[in-house]
Design an enzyme around this catalytic site. Structure first.
Site, PDB file in Angstrom:
ATOM      1  N   PRO A  89       0.821  -1.215   0.000  1.00 28.17           N
ATOM      2  CA  PRO A  89       0.000   0.000   0.000  1.00 28.17           C
ATOM      3  C   PRO A  89       0.859   1.270   0.000  1.00 28.17           C
ATOM      4  O   PRO A  89       0.381   2.334  -0.371  1.00 28.17           O
ATOM      5  CB  PRO A  89      -0.823  -0.089   1.289  1.00 28.17           C
ATOM      6  CG  PRO A  89      -0.648  -1.464   1.807  1.00 28.17           C
ATOM      7  CD  PRO A  89       0.590  -2.048   1.202  1.00 28.17           C
ATOM      8  N   GLU A 116       0.904  -7.684   8.641  1.00 30.88           N
ATOM      9  CA  GLU A 116       1.004  -6.222   8.521  1.00 30.88           C
ATOM     10  C   GLU A 116       2.093  -5.794   7.543  1.00 30.88           C
ATOM     11  O   GLU A 116       2.321  -4.601   7.340  1.00 30.88           O
ATOM     12  CB  GLU A 116       1.243  -5.591   9.896  1.00 30.88           C
ATOM     13  CG  GLU A 116       0.032  -5.650  10.815  1.00 30.88           C
ATOM     14  CD  GLU A 116      -1.220  -5.027  10.198  1.00 30.88           C
ATOM     15  OE1 GLU A 116      -1.148  -3.863   9.751  1.00 30.88           O
ATOM     16  OE2 GLU A 116      -2.268  -5.704  10.166  1.00 30.88           O
ATOM     17  N   ARG A 154      -0.623 -10.306 -20.576  1.00 32.03           N
ATOM     18  CA  ARG A 154      -1.393 -10.122 -21.806  1.00 32.03           C
ATOM     19  C   ARG A 154      -0.568  -9.399 -22.869  1.00 32.03           C
ATOM     20  O   ARG A 154      -0.819  -9.559 -24.051  1.00 32.03           O
ATOM     21  CB  ARG A 154      -2.719  -9.408 -21.539  1.00 32.03           C
ATOM     22  CG  ARG A 154      -2.567  -8.012 -20.993  1.00 32.03           C
ATOM     23  CD  ARG A 154      -3.925  -7.402 -20.668  1.00 32.03           C
ATOM     24  NE  ARG A 154      -4.660  -7.070 -21.889  1.00 32.03           N
ATOM     25  CZ  ARG A 154      -4.408  -5.997 -22.635  1.00 32.03           C
ATOM     26  NH1 ARG A 154      -3.455  -5.148 -22.297  1.00 32.03           N
ATOM     27  NH2 ARG A 154      -5.118  -5.758 -23.723  1.00 32.03           N
ATOM     28  N   ASP A 169      -2.134   2.425 -28.258  1.00 29.55           N
ATOM     29  CA  ASP A 169      -2.239   3.775 -28.804  1.00 29.55           C
ATOM     30  C   ASP A 169      -3.308   4.568 -28.079  1.00 29.55           C
ATOM     31  O   ASP A 169      -3.087   5.713 -27.716  1.00 29.55           O
ATOM     32  CB  ASP A 169      -2.576   3.726 -30.292  1.00 29.55           C
ATOM     33  CG  ASP A 169      -1.403   3.191 -31.104  1.00 29.55           C
ATOM     34  OD1 ASP A 169      -1.620   2.825 -32.261  1.00 29.55           O
ATOM     35  OD2 ASP A 169      -0.287   3.130 -30.558  1.00 29.55           O
TER      36      ASP A 169
HETATM   37  C1  9D3 Z   1      -2.571  -1.051  10.398  1.00 29.79           C
HETATM   38  C2  9D3 Z   1      -2.715  -0.757   8.962  1.00 29.79           C
HETATM   39  N1  9D3 Z   1      -2.584  -1.979   8.172  1.00 29.79           N
HETATM   40  C3  9D3 Z   1      -3.866  -2.629   7.953  1.00 29.79           C
HETATM   41  C4  9D3 Z   1      -5.010  -1.735   7.635  1.00 29.79           C
HETATM   42  C5  9D3 Z   1      -1.858  -1.645   6.958  1.00 29.79           C
HETATM   43  C6  9D3 Z   1      -1.902  -2.680   5.898  1.00 29.79           C
HETATM   44  C7  9D3 Z   1      -1.070  -3.785   5.945  1.00 29.79           C
HETATM   45  C8  9D3 Z   1      -1.121  -4.727   4.933  1.00 29.79           C
HETATM   46  C9  9D3 Z   1      -2.793  -2.547   4.841  1.00 29.79           C
HETATM   47  C10 9D3 Z   1      -2.831  -3.488   3.826  1.00 29.79           C
HETATM   48  C11 9D3 Z   1      -1.993  -4.594   3.885  1.00 29.79           C
HETATM   49  C12 9D3 Z   1      -2.043  -5.600   2.799  1.00 29.79           C
HETATM   50  N2  9D3 Z   1      -2.034  -4.977   1.485  1.00 29.79           N
HETATM   51  C13 9D3 Z   1      -1.177  -5.306   0.512  1.00 29.79           C
HETATM   52  O1  9D3 Z   1      -0.366  -6.183   0.708  1.00 29.79           O
HETATM   53  C14 9D3 Z   1      -1.182  -4.588  -0.742  1.00 29.79           C
HETATM   54  C15 9D3 Z   1      -2.067  -3.553  -1.235  1.00 29.79           C
HETATM   55  C16 9D3 Z   1      -3.199  -2.907  -0.670  1.00 29.79           C
HETATM   56  O2  9D3 Z   1      -3.671  -3.180   0.448  1.00 29.79           O
HETATM   57  N3  9D3 Z   1      -3.808  -1.915  -1.404  1.00 29.79           N
HETATM   58  C17 9D3 Z   1      -3.373  -1.561  -2.646  1.00 29.79           C
HETATM   59  N4  9D3 Z   1      -2.323  -2.128  -3.207  1.00 29.79           N
HETATM   60  C18 9D3 Z   1      -1.690  -3.121  -2.502  1.00 29.79           C
HETATM   61  S1  9D3 Z   1      -0.339  -3.928  -3.037  1.00 29.79           S
HETATM   62  C19 9D3 Z   1      -0.210  -4.851  -1.681  1.00 29.79           C
END
Ligand code: 9D3
Length: 249
Positions: A89, A116, A154, A169
């Site tokens: 994230p 986490e 793809r 394009d």
């Molecule tokens: C305490 C805050 N955590 C939970 C709400 C933070 C958190 C940890 C792990 C939030 C999401 C995750 C797991 N997410 C991913 O591994 C992830 C992700 C995403 O949650 N949103 C957008 N792209 C991606 S890429 C990997």
């Protein structure tokens, strides 16, 4: 191209990469998706891959050792240098431009977090780049990795090339797609726009361009600020706006 995925849920990635256009690219030998489970590198009886965060707080983190060993293992598969991408994230947003950049590489390693996330030292020392698929919360990186694989995969498929280059394009044009219609011409749900039945290909091209511009203006005005419109496109968009405002009243 070879994509390695380091994940605690290899079956999920394998089932995603086995179907449709991406599955076909694999069958044709244009793409190889290989998973590696860090749990296979855990050394204790419980096959532990997580640890409690120092300093306290909720949840668990993926520990360094199984990830380092999994990365070492997948790197051994070839001498080719591979870009290591952590799905997170905190990453930069995935765009089609980034997808095209990655699709040109020979090797990419995708690292999926669970819990986490991973120990920061993995990110600092073993990861080249962090990518996010958007501003919403997932439960782990696998679904994001599947999206990256689909978008890259793809583009590997040679059979796609015609439709795809046109579409590239149009993405380079930065606009949304126009509406599409198929049989029947007439239905309870409505009629096919007459211009598409006219056989006048110049008119059809103009109509499609106008619809693409108009929908982008209505739904994704942020995209329009990034594209440079030629004189014809400006005229078509003005026409669309006029039609739209006339229909409003
Ligand atoms: C305490 C805050 N955590 C939970 C709400 C933070 C958190 C940890 C792990 C939030 C999401 C995750 C797991 N997410 C991913 O591994 C992830 C992700 C995403 O949650 N949103 C957008 N792209 C991606 S890429 C990997």
């Amino acid at each position: 191209m070879r994509i390695d995925v380091i994940t605690l849920f290899p079956e999920f990635i394998e089932s995603c990469a086995g179907i449709g256009v991406v599955g076909r690219a694999q069958e044709r030998g244009l793409l190889e998706v290989v998973t590696c489970n860090p749990r296979d590198f855990a050394t204790d009886n419980h096959r532990t891959v997580d640890g409690r965060p120092f300093g306290g707080g909720p949840g668990m983190l993926m520990t360094i050792a199984p990830l380092r060993d999994a990365l070492d293992r997948v790197r051994q598969a070839s001498t080719e240098p591979a870009r290591v991408i952590y799905l997170s994230p905190q990453g930069a947003r995935l765009t089609q431009e980034k997808v095209v950049e990655l699709a040109r590489m020979d090797r990419v390693i995708l690292l999926c977090g669970r819990y986490e996330g991973v120990d920061e030292r993995v990110l600092e020392n073993l990861v080249d780049e962090e990518l996010s698929i958007g501003d919403y919360v997932l439960s782990g990186g696998e679904l994001a990795a599947a999206i990256v694989i689909d978008a890259i995969g793809r583009l590997q498929d040679g059979a796609l090339n015609d439709a795809q280059s046109a579409e590239q394009d149009s993405f380079a044009g930065g606009l949304l797609d126009c509406p599409h219609y198929t049989r029947p011409v007439s239905d309870d749900l409505g009629e096919v726009p007459e211009v598409l039945l006219s056989g006048d290909h110049a008119m059809i091209r103009r109509w499609r361009r106008k619809q693409a511009l108009g929908r982008t203006w209505l739904r994704r005005p942020d995209l329009l600020t990034r594209v440079e419109l030629d004189a014809e496109s400006r005229t078509l968009l003005d026409e669309f706006r006029r039609d739209y405002r006339a229909a409003e009243n």
